[in-house]
Design a protein around this motif. Sequence first.
Motif, short mmCIF file in Angstrom:
data_model
loop_
_atom_site.label_atom_id
_atom_site.label_comp_id
_atom_site.label_asym_id
_atom_site.label_seq_id
_atom_site.Cartn_x
_atom_site.Cartn_y
_atom_site.Cartn_z
N ARG A 311 41.04 40.37 29.36
CA ARG A 311 39.89 39.58 29.82
C ARG A 311 40.41 38.09 30.29
N ASN A 312 41.38 37.61 29.56
CA ASN A 312 41.64 36.10 30.09
C ASN A 312 42.62 36.10 31.18
N ALA A 313 43.45 37.19 31.36
CA ALA A 313 44.24 37.12 32.53
C ALA A 313 43.48 37.39 33.59
N LYS A 314 42.37 38.14 33.60
CA LYS A 314 41.57 38.61 34.71
C LYS A 314 40.74 37.34 35.08
N ASN A 315 40.25 36.60 34.22
CA ASN A 315 39.45 35.57 34.47
C ASN A 315 40.43 34.38 35.03
N LEU A 316 41.65 34.34 34.33
CA LEU A 316 42.66 33.14 35.09
C LEU A 316 42.86 33.61 36.61
N ALA A 351 47.54 45.79 35.15
CA ALA A 351 47.58 44.96 36.10
C ALA A 351 46.63 45.34 37.42
N THR A 352 46.30 46.82 37.40
CA THR A 352 45.18 47.13 38.07
C THR A 352 43.71 46.57 37.97
N SER A 353 43.37 46.27 36.65
CA SER A 353 42.22 45.96 36.23
C SER A 353 42.45 44.14 36.55
N VAL A 354 43.52 43.82 36.27
CA VAL A 354 43.58 42.38 36.49
C VAL A 354 43.55 41.84 38.05
#
Length: 426
Positions: A311-316, A351-354
């Motif tokens: 979640r955090n990586a995607k937001n970042l 990685a795909t999600s992010v």
Amino acid sequence: MSFLTQSKEPKVPDDAATEIASGARLLPRITIQAFCEHSQTAELVEAAVHDRRMSKVALTTHNGGLDGAIESYRSNPTPNLIIVETSLSTEEIPGALDRLAEVCDASTRLIVLGHVNDVLLYRELIRSGVSEYLVLPATAQTIVNAISDLFAGEGAAPIGRTIAFVAAKGGAGSSTISHNVAWAISQHLRQDVLILDMDLPFGTAGLNFNQDPPHGIADAVNASSKVDNTMLDRLMSKAANHINLLTAPAMLDRTFDQGERDFEQVVELAQKTTPVVVLDLPHVWTAWVRHTLATVDEVVIVAEPDLANLRNAKNLADTVKALRPTESEPLLVVNRLGMPKRPEIAPQEFATSVECKLLATIPFDAATFGTAANNGQMLAEVSANNKINDLFRQIGLHVTGRALPEAGSKPGALKLPGFLKLKKAS
Ligand SMILES: Nc1ncnc2c1ncn2[C@@H]1O[C@H](COP(=O)(O)OP(=O)(O)OP(=O)(O)O)[C@@H](O)[C@H]1O
Ligand SMILES: [Mg+2]
């Protein structure tokens, strides 16, 4: 011809090379390799090292001229600047430089020392991106002036590439990875690296490199607009060959409440003096962290393969992309993969999600990382043959703009060197 560099320069004896106008700018911490054909030329280049402006430059001289350079760079990384002597004829030089270009990294600059005083050749070489063509015999001062114009002149672009490492969640390993990647860059590319430990209360760069200097990054930040190159030099500690640190105080006697632009000056100065600047960011979300992420050349997000990290990586990643839509996209490193008994998200799925390029996945290895951390050493020092070192090297190659190595080819060889850009483009 009258405007070739040799004749532009005042005729001064070599021993005057050290006497330069006060206030002359120091050259940044670049690496220079010279390939000479004649011993007098090698002596001339070596004499240039005694110029005060060259005090931070690492210069080595080699035999073999252009062919020697081509041979060497087939298997070795290229420095910031190559100086090459050639006694080839006007017709032969451009072709030989083509062959050199094929084995050079894109960011490498080139000064050619030739024996032909021909203005058409000079123009052709400059048009093709060669930084300077000097006619021999020249003085050491002529050479230093040419290098100085390139790297420290008024209009010279900052040489440093800034690479920020940030963790998606506290403890994901971003500091450890940033330090080891910095180490790999310094060892494999032989580029000077400066690590900025921006985690002022808790930073570990000092610990990880077994350094405990009395000063560091906090002094530079506190000096605000008064910070300059000389001060930065004084505050740095040398961790190893080609690696300097600006360590965090890691003291809790005061709070650290930095303003949005408080690190700006330090980062800009660092970029002017060192080819690679690694920013070890803390896992916090403040105005200055956001501003730093918006302004650096590369952002590497380090994450563990679990849901909170995802979640955090995607937001970042989304935020970084929105902050800098025209700059390079953030990159992802999945760390501590394969922790026993832990359910994990597969790295590629992560990685795909992010929606980030997956640069590397680093296995969980408590023994090796733990030993390195407790000894204040890099992974390569405690376990030289560990495959994880290759991963650090690959991350290093990527974030410094070198192509990832194709099987059997030299890293970076696929990139078009600066000194042939114009020629190939036309
Ligand atoms: N792949 C790994 N396998 C095992 N241990 C690791 C690995 N990567 C890092 N570590 C260890 O995890 C701990 C935390 O690492 P590190 O301090 O680099 O994380 P960080 O993301 O910078 O944390 P912070 O949020 O404090 O900034 C360290 O003890 C480090 O040695
Ligand atoms: Mg950290």
